[in-house]
Design a protein around this motif. Structure first.
Motif, PDB file in Angstrom:
ATOM      1  N   THR A  28       0.849  -1.191   0.000  1.00  8.62           N
ATOM      2  CA  THR A  28       0.000   0.000   0.000  1.00  8.62           C
ATOM      3  C   THR A  28       0.884   1.241   0.000  1.00  8.62           C
ATOM      4  O   THR A  28       1.855   1.305   0.754  1.00  8.62           O
ATOM      5  N   ILE A  29       0.549   2.222  -0.848  1.00  7.05           N
ATOM      6  CA  ILE A  29       1.313   3.473  -0.877  1.00  7.05           C
ATOM      7  C   ILE A  29       0.359   4.655  -0.749  1.00  7.05           C
ATOM      8  O   ILE A  29      -0.811   4.574  -1.128  1.00  7.05           O
ATOM      9  N   ASN A  30       0.873   5.746  -0.199  1.00  2.00           N
ATOM     10  CA  ASN A  30       0.092   6.965  -0.013  1.00  2.00           C
ATOM     11  C   ASN A  30       0.837   8.100  -0.713  1.00  2.00           C
ATOM     12  O   ASN A  30       1.803   8.650  -0.177  1.00  2.00           O
ATOM     13  N   THR A  31       0.402   8.423  -1.919  1.00  4.04           N
ATOM     14  CA  THR A  31       1.110   9.440  -2.706  1.00  4.04           C
ATOM     15  C   THR A  31       0.975  10.832  -2.103  1.00  4.04           C
ATOM     16  O   THR A  31       1.893  11.647  -2.201  1.00  4.04           O
ATOM     17  N   ALA A  32      -0.149  11.105  -1.442  1.00  2.99           N
ATOM     18  CA  ALA A  32      -0.334  12.412  -0.807  1.00  2.99           C
ATOM     19  C   ALA A  32       0.627  12.576   0.368  1.00  2.99           C
ATOM     20  O   ALA A  32       1.209  13.650   0.571  1.00  2.99           O
ATOM     21  N   ALA A  33       0.793  11.520   1.158  1.00  6.09           N
ATOM     22  CA  ALA A  33       1.724  11.572   2.291  1.00  6.09           C
ATOM     23  C   ALA A  33       3.154  11.766   1.791  1.00  6.09           C
ATOM     24  O   ALA A  33       3.935  12.504   2.396  1.00  6.09           O
ATOM     25  N   ALA A  34       3.485  11.114   0.688  1.00  3.20           N
ATOM     26  CA  ALA A  34       4.820  11.278   0.105  1.00  3.20           C
ATOM     27  C   ALA A  34       5.030  12.718  -0.353  1.00  3.20           C
ATOM     28  O   ALA A  34       6.095  13.312  -0.132  1.00  3.20           O
ATOM     29  N   ALA A  35       4.015  13.284  -0.979  1.00  3.70           N
ATOM     30  CA  ALA A  35       4.130  14.652  -1.489  1.00  3.70           C
ATOM     31  C   ALA A  35       4.342  15.652  -0.361  1.00  3.70           C
ATOM     32  O   ALA A  35       5.062  16.651  -0.528  1.00  3.70           O
ATOM     33  N   LYS A  36       3.746  15.402   0.796  1.00  3.27           N
ATOM     34  CA  LYS A  36       3.883  16.315   1.928  1.00  3.27           C
ATOM     35  C   LYS A  36       5.322  16.449   2.408  1.00  3.27           C
ATOM     36  O   LYS A  36       5.698  17.473   2.973  1.00  3.27           O
ATOM     37  N   ILE A  37       6.123  15.427   2.192  1.00  4.32           N
ATOM     38  CA  ILE A  37       7.519  15.483   2.635  1.00  4.32           C
ATOM     39  C   ILE A  37       8.469  15.645   1.444  1.00  4.32           C
ATOM     40  O   ILE A  37       9.689  15.496   1.590  1.00  4.32           O
ATOM     41  N   GLY A  38       7.908  15.912   0.277  1.00  3.09           N
ATOM     42  CA  GLY A  38       8.742  16.139  -0.897  1.00  3.09           C
ATOM     43  C   GLY A  38       9.351  14.879  -1.479  1.00  3.09           C
ATOM     44  O   GLY A  38      10.381  14.923  -2.149  1.00  3.09           O
ATOM     45  N   LEU A  39       8.718  13.738  -1.256  1.00  4.66           N
ATOM     46  CA  LEU A  39       9.227  12.455  -1.731  1.00  4.66           C
ATOM     47  C   LEU A  39       8.474  12.021  -2.977  1.00  4.66           C
ATOM     48  O   LEU A  39       7.236  12.024  -2.997  1.00  4.66           O
ATOM     49  N   THR A  40       9.205  11.642  -3.991  1.00  6.96           N
ATOM     50  CA  THR A  40       8.596  11.094  -5.206  1.00  6.96           C
ATOM     51  C   THR A  40       8.684   9.574  -5.147  1.00  6.96           C
ATOM     52  O   THR A  40       9.786   9.007  -5.064  1.00  6.96           O
ATOM     53  N   ILE A  41       7.557   8.930  -5.185  1.00  7.52           N
ATOM     54  CA  ILE A  41       7.548   7.465  -5.147  1.00  7.52           C
ATOM     55  C   ILE A  41       7.951   6.944  -6.525  1.00  7.52           C
ATOM     56  O   ILE A  41       7.364   7.325  -7.543  1.00  7.52           O
ATOM     57  N   PRO A  42       8.959   6.097  -6.608  1.00  4.58           N
ATOM     58  CA  PRO A  42       9.423   5.587  -7.897  1.00  4.58           C
ATOM     59  C   PRO A  42       8.317   4.880  -8.679  1.00  4.58           C
ATOM     60  O   PRO A  42       7.426   4.264  -8.086  1.00  4.58           O
ATOM     61  N   ASP A  43       8.410   4.969 -10.002  1.00  3.78           N
ATOM     62  CA  ASP A  43       7.402   4.344 -10.856  1.00  3.78           C
ATOM     63  C   ASP A  43       7.302   2.837 -10.611  1.00  3.78           C
ATOM     64  O   ASP A  43       6.206   2.268 -10.675  1.00  3.78           O
ATOM     65  N   ALA A  44       8.433   2.202 -10.324  1.00  5.49           N
ATOM     66  CA  ALA A  44       8.427   0.759 -10.097  1.00  5.49           C
ATOM     67  C   ALA A  44       7.600   0.396  -8.865  1.00  5.49           C
ATOM     68  O   ALA A  44       6.895  -0.622  -8.842  1.00  5.49           O
ATOM     69  N   VAL A  45       7.686   1.232  -7.832  1.00  2.75           N
ATOM     70  CA  VAL A  45       6.903   0.990  -6.619  1.00  2.75           C
ATOM     71  C   VAL A  45       5.431   1.244  -6.893  1.00  2.75           C
ATOM     72  O   VAL A  45       4.558   0.475  -6.463  1.00  2.75           O
TER      73      VAL A  45
END
Length: 335
Positions: A310-327
């Motif tokens: 499970t991934i949370n793209t909004a949570a990643a964006a809040k800390i400036g993290l880009t989730i890799p396409d593979a993930v």
């Protein structure tokens, strides 16, 4: 290489758990229906359920357990109680179930299982969401539990979780883990995380806490020393997760967890077992036991081999993290 759960659990031994105000019993009649493989519907059974704290993952175990019992044709009066982490209340609940002569007790999470196993030796006990039943001395072995206790384990794929840290933060060197020093399941996971981290060049450092009010302080003590947080299936930490999320977001640090519900609350990602499926699996074991088709002493502990990413793209964006396409491509659930 993926961790072999039976090997890991058989090799580890730990220490007991703590827990925290009781909720009233909920008596729920389960519908009677015919079910292949069981004859447990011939009577109304008294089933006790004790869940250490309110948490979405543990709630999913309980609700799916009760629903699956109905599908299995088991007619039951379900007595549900929750001590909300209080150890004294938990012990009282366990003793009450013993005095009431429940036909079967479901104990959700390690503290619940330990308390019930200490109080009841003459009735079947099923546990669920227990990380290390051998280390907790609930069973003699995973294949042959030996007494009146068996159930399902939520030993999670820590190898995948640690690898996920490297995927999300390739330059990471150190992982921080806030954990309850009173929860043996957490101590197991801390040691496993250290072992798996060493395999990929990551150091794991811990911050011990004793109750949920200390979670934020424990997280803050790690800031400046780590590159990411990892949170295992720790009942105490998850109860105070919002404090840890606040610290992590301020420090721009990702949180990888061992349960999907924590990702919904603000963690970045998790590899986790499906607790709803665990409830179903445990109910199927219960139906066999109540029908006389199996005995806890010889019923192997159940596991799940299909973890969910499970991934949370909004949570990643809040800390400036880009989730890799593979993930992203591998994710089963994207929030």
């Amino acid at each position: 290489m993926a961790l072999t759960r039976r090997t890991v659990l058989g090799a580890l031994a730990l220490v007991p758990l703590a827990g925290c105000a009781a909720q009233p019993a909920a008596t729920t009649p389960a519908a009677s229906a015919t079910s292949a493989g069981t004859t447990a519907a011939a009577k109304t059974y008294k089933i006790g359920i004790v869940q250490i704290v309110t948490h979405p993952s543990l709630d999913a175990v309980r609700t799916n357990f009760v629903e699956e019992l109905k599908k299995q044709g088991v007619t039951a009066e379900v007595d549900y109680k929750n001590p909300e982490g209080d150890q004294s209340t938990l012990n009282t609940i366990a003793q009450g179930f013993a005095a009431d002569k429940k036909d079967l007790v479901l104990a959700i999470a390690t503290p619940s299982a330990l308390a019930v196993a200490q109080a009841i030796s003459d009735k079947p006990i099923l546990f669920a969401a227990v990380t290390d039943p051998v280390g907790a001395k609930l069973v003699a072995s995973l294949d042959a539990p030996g007494k009146n206790v068996t159930g399902t384990s939520d030993m999670n794929p820590i190898d995948k979780q640690i690898a996920l840290v490297k995927q999300l933060v390739p330059n990471a060197k150190t992982i921080g883990m806030v954990y309850s020093s009173a929860e043996q399941n957490s101590l197991v996971q801390l040691e496993l995380a250290k072992t798996e981290g060493a395999k990929v060049g990551l150091t794991v450092v811990g911050a011990a806490i004793t109750n949920s009010s200390e979670v934020q302080q424990g997280a803050q003590s790690l800031v400046g020393k780590i590159d990411a947080f990892f949170i295992g299936t720790d009942n105490t930490v998850v109860s105070g997760l919002e404090g840890l999320i606040s610290v992590a977001q301020t420090a721009k640090l990702p949180i990888i967890t061992a349960d999907g519900d924590s990702v919904k609350r603000g963690a970045v990602a998790s590899w986790a077992v499906d607790y709803g499926k665990m409830g179903v699996q445990t109910a199927q074991m219960a139906a066999k036991i109540l029908a006389g088709a199996a005995q806890p002493a010889t019923m192997p502990v159940g596991f799940q081999d299909d973890p969910v990413l499970t991934i949370n793209t909004a949570a990643a964006a809040k800390i400036g993290l880009t989730i890799p396409d593979a993930v992203k491509a591998a994710a089963d659930v994207t929030l």
